[in-house]
Design an enzyme around this catalytic site. Structure first.
Site, PDB file in Angstrom:
ATOM      1  N   CYS A  13     -17.342 -38.599   1.080  1.00  0.00           N
ATOM      2  CA  CYS A  13     -17.695 -37.614   1.911  1.00  0.00           C
ATOM      3  C   CYS A  13     -16.878 -37.530   2.939  1.00  0.00           C
ATOM      4  O   CYS A  13     -15.718 -38.273   3.266  1.00  0.00           O
ATOM      5  CB  CYS A  13     -19.026 -38.018   2.338  1.00  0.00           C
ATOM      6  N   CYS A  16     -15.678 -40.688   4.966  1.00  0.00           N
ATOM      7  CA  CYS A  16     -14.758 -41.525   4.300  1.00  0.00           C
ATOM      8  C   CYS A  16     -13.224 -41.047   4.957  1.00  0.00           C
ATOM      9  O   CYS A  16     -12.336 -41.818   5.236  1.00  0.00           O
ATOM     10  CB  CYS A  16     -14.542 -41.294   2.789  1.00  0.00           C
ATOM     11  N   ASP A 431       9.351  -6.613  15.014  1.00  0.00           N
ATOM     12  CA  ASP A 431      10.883  -6.225  15.276  1.00  0.00           C
ATOM     13  C   ASP A 431      11.229  -5.006  14.579  1.00  0.00           C
ATOM     14  O   ASP A 431      10.412  -4.304  13.634  1.00  0.00           O
ATOM     15  CB  ASP A 431      11.785  -7.442  14.442  1.00  0.00           C
ATOM     16  N   ASP A 633      12.321 -10.843  10.740  1.00  0.00           N
ATOM     17  CA  ASP A 633      12.880 -11.230   9.470  1.00  0.00           C
ATOM     18  C   ASP A 633      14.177 -11.734   9.476  1.00  0.00           C
ATOM     19  O   ASP A 633      14.945 -12.111   8.702  1.00  0.00           O
ATOM     20  CB  ASP A 633      13.101  -9.722   8.691  1.00  0.00           C
ATOM     21  N   ASP A 637      15.196 -13.365  15.239  1.00  0.00           N
ATOM     22  CA  ASP A 637      13.765 -13.413  15.635  1.00  0.00           C
ATOM     23  C   ASP A 637      13.286 -14.665  15.504  1.00  0.00           C
ATOM     24  O   ASP A 637      12.132 -14.808  15.905  1.00  0.00           O
ATOM     25  CB  ASP A 637      13.143 -12.420  14.446  1.00  0.00           C
TER      26      ASP A 637
END
Length: 747
Positions: A13, A16, A431, A633, A637
């Site tokens: 559970c 733990c 961008d 990309d 950036d």
């Protein structure tokens, strides 16, 4: 600081998981530890000068659990899956045995409640027969509960196993006392009833619930299994001048691999002969095949559609794109969402509180009624019906399914926190080049102030300098120059320098050649007046304009156009409908930027922002009190992606951008951002449903088991029904999380 990713076995559970976190965090040198109960994973960040992975693993093992390195390669994961199936069969055998004995015990109790049974079965009502039937269930079928509870006790902890251990043993030994010494109860005017069936049914139902829960949890990681199944098993390579078929795991970097039409590409590589179209949908989610030619990279596990080709293996085994994607998804599924902190705080004190409440319930009923049987039934009911598992599973199961669903469709989410934040975003910053646009610009005009004869020299100089740059616009200039003549001679360039957000420069033939923006030319005191009207006209058509200067004198204007992606306008319209503010952030001039913004429907434009200023621009938006995402990309950036609350990297871009981002789109379609936000919102809604159910279940169930309805209606919850409710609560939470698998990607 180093990171350690582990697989953990033996947790029953969320308590733990919390116990492991506390134990590991106490180790000198451990910075933090996050344990995901549903995924059975732990992530530990530690200082290698003070501790190491073996010490951490030993610490967990000594705490009563089993820890080992998280399987990452497909064959390792296949072995892990095989072991899980073996454990599931053992568990099922115990459930079948427990069910048979429990059914016999239930039949034996029917006479006690006035139900007539066959004389041939009346022997089952004998307390000693019931004792013989219940004992194997208590101490063999339920052995794991006893072992785990004792281990927890030795480490001064309490978990779900503790509750089952206490509840079933109280019922079992109470019944054994009534069997051995019935006169004790008769002397008090009570019937010496036995409750062996309650203990046996509770153990069997709990194991059944655990079995169903594990099967359902297995379905939550279905995305990982699908990705693992993509990997081909063999490869055809050239060794010693001969074609041989070998296992994929034996392919090494540098091998020449042959791929024929219809075959899966065995490893990542670069095409050296031939051309083809590749179906990359299983990795990227992009449905259209991609044309590939010599020099292009291909991804292992994608499908070769048309032509034959040979490739040089560049990444194999755990370094391959597929293995890294599987690893990324695994780690993300094992991470914790911030909302999980609510459940963690509750489960931290849940089990001790339940045990205290159960004892209090026993004392109260025994004092009020003077009936040890009634008091025992309420005590067992409270211990059994309480379920920290439902609380512990509420968040991680939904996170696992949500992240897996994204991975199936080319959306790689690096962690649960990113998944949660994505649904709360208020502003999306894009961008321009390569994000809103195709990222494949081409020169549309080269306008020289020189004579036609001198124009070719200028073009060669421009291409020679731009050839040393990595910017997409530079590549467009080089391609344009190459297209103007069959053979172009690039002059030698010295003192090359790229000025971020401005342009490039270099020396050739004792001349300083500079190519860049109008703003940069102004800073260099280069007079661009003669071409400004042409510049304004071209920029109004969404074309980017740069100038060429030689020794500080204007020589030419270069116009470059980059087509807008077909999906950009639609995706931005959907984002605005979802209530998000959309911003474009670009180093381009205001005229070109606004023209692109008008095409795609963006109202707010931040133009002429240099790469080193992009992160500051994101920070300023955050200072407005907004949760901000950045979509980019390129290398320039990366700082902005890291600064943003959530960074989206286009997977067709650079590895640096992907490393700095929180979510990677394996394809260039911006529809993936819309999908990611919708998926986040659906996942968080599912988590809230699970948490509400788990809290309501425990808040309502525990008082009922404690006998709150007995004074009003004379009705007491049977421990067997309490066990059934407890088992079904966890299963219900997992099944609700599995509904996310039906999430529709298209809006």
């Amino acid at each position: 600081m180093e990171r350690l990713d582990l697989k953990i076995k033996g947790m029953s559970c969320a308590s733990c998981a919390n116990s492991i976190e506390r134990t590991v965090t106490s180790v000198a040198g451990v910075v933090n530890c996050f344990v995901n109960f549903a995924a059975e994973q732990a992530t530990v960040n530690y200082e290698p000068r003070e501790t190491n992975s073996e010490i951490i693993i030993d610490t967990i093992n000594n705490s009563g659990y089993s820890a080992y390195y998280l399987p990452k390669l497909p064959d390792e994961q296949a072995r892990e899956k095989k072991n899980q199936k073996k454990e599931a069969r053992k568990l099922l055998n115990k459930i079948i045995t427990g069910s048979i004995f429990s059914m016999a015990l239930i039949i034996g109790t029917l006479e006690h409640i006035g139900v007539k049974i066959s004389p041939n079965l009346s022997i089952l009502s004998n307390p000693w027969v019931q004792f013989l039937l219940a004992t194997p269930v208590q101490f063999w079928v339920g052995l794991d509960f006893h072992r785990a509870a004792w281990s927890a006790f030795r480490h001064r902890a309490a978990d779900m196993n503790t509750l089952i251990f206490l509840g079933t043993n109280v019922a079992y030994f109470f019944s054994l006392w009534a069997t051995v010494n019935p006169q004790f109860f008769v002397n008090q005017g009570l019937r010496p009833d036995v409750y062996y069936e309650a203990a046996s049914v509770i153990i069997t139902l709990t194991l059944l619930g655990r079995y169903l829960e594990n099967r359902a949890k297995g379905q939550t990681s279905e995305a990982i299994e699908k990705l693992m199944g993509l990997a081909p098993k063999t490869a055809k390579v050239i060794r010693n001048g001969r074609e041989v078929d070998i296992p994929v795991l034996e392919v090494i970097v540098g091998d020449t691999v042959i791929v024929r039409p219809g075959e899966k590409i065995p490893v990542d590589g670069e095409i050296i002969t031939g051309t083809s179209t590749i179906d990359e949908s299983m990795i990227t989610g992009e449905s259209f095949p991609v044309e590939k030619q010599i020099g292009d990279e291909v991804i292992g596990a994608t499908i070769n559609k048309t032509g034959s080709f040979q490739l040089t293996a560049t990444r194999v085994g755990k370094d391959s794109a597929l293995a890294q994607i599987i690893n990324l998804v695994q780690l993300a599924q094992g991470s914790k969402a911030p909302i999980q902190k609510i459940a963690d705080r509750v489960t931290g004190w849940f089990v001790p509180s339940v045990i205290t409440l159960a004892i209090a319930t026993f004392i109260i009923w025994f004092n009020i009624m003077g009936n040890p049987t009634l008091a025992m039934l309420t005590l067992v009911g409270v211990l059994i019906i309480a379920c920290p598992c439902a609380l512990g599973l509420a968040t991680p199961t939904s996170v696992t399914v949500g992240i897996g669903k994204g991975a199936e469709n080319g959306i790689l989410i690096k962690g649960a926190e990113s998944l949660e934040l994505t649904g709360k975003l208020q502003t999306i910053v894009f961008d321009k080049t390569g994000t809103l646009t195709q990222g494949k610009p081409s020169v549309t005009k080269f306008l020289s102030v020189e004579s036609t004869a001198g124009e070719m020299n200028l073009l060669q100089w421009s291409a020679a300098v731009e050839k040393l740059s990595e910017h997409p616009l530079a590549e467009a200039v080089v391609k344009y120059a190459q297209a103007q003549t069959e053979e172009i001679n690039f002059p030698s360039v010295t003192n090359f320098q790229a000025i971020a957000g401005s342009g490039v420069e270099g020396m050739m033939d004792n001349k300083l050649v500079q190519i860049g923006t109008g703003r940069w030319m102004n800073e260099l005191n280069v007079d661009t007046t003669s071409l400004n009207s042409e510049k304004t006209h071209l920029e109004s058509q969404a074309q980017t304009v740069v100038f060429l200067a030689v020794d500080g004198h204007l020589k030419a204007l270069i116009a470059i156009a980059d087509a807008v992606k077909p999906s950009s306008a639609k995706s931005i319209q959907q984002l605005k409908k979802m209530g998000l503010e959309v911003v474009m952030l670009t180093g381009d001039n205001p005229h070109t930027a606004q023209a692109i913004a008008d095409q795609v429907g963006i109202d707010r434009v931040l133009a002429e922002v240099r790469p080193d200023q992009k992160a500051n621009a994101i920070a300023q938006l955050q200072q407005e009190g907004k949760l901000v995402a950045m979509v980019g990309d390129g290398i320039n950036d990366a700082p902005a992606l890291a600064q943003a609350d959530v960074g989206f990297a286009i997977g067709t871009g650079t590895d640096v951008a992907m490393a700095a981002s929180d979510i990677t789109l394996m394809f260039g379609d911006l529809q993936g951002i819309v999908t990611a936000i919708r998926l986040s919102r659906a996942t968080m809604s599912n988590i809230r449903q699970n948490l509400i159910f788990a809290f309501v279940y425990n808040v309502a169930g525990i008082p009922i088991a404690a006998g709150i309805l007995f004074p009003l209606f004379g009705w007491l919850l049977s421990p067997m029904w309490a066990g059934a409710a407890m088992a079904l609560s966890s299963v219900s939470v997992v099944l609700n999380a599995l509904r996310l698998r039906r999430f529709q990607i298209t809006a």
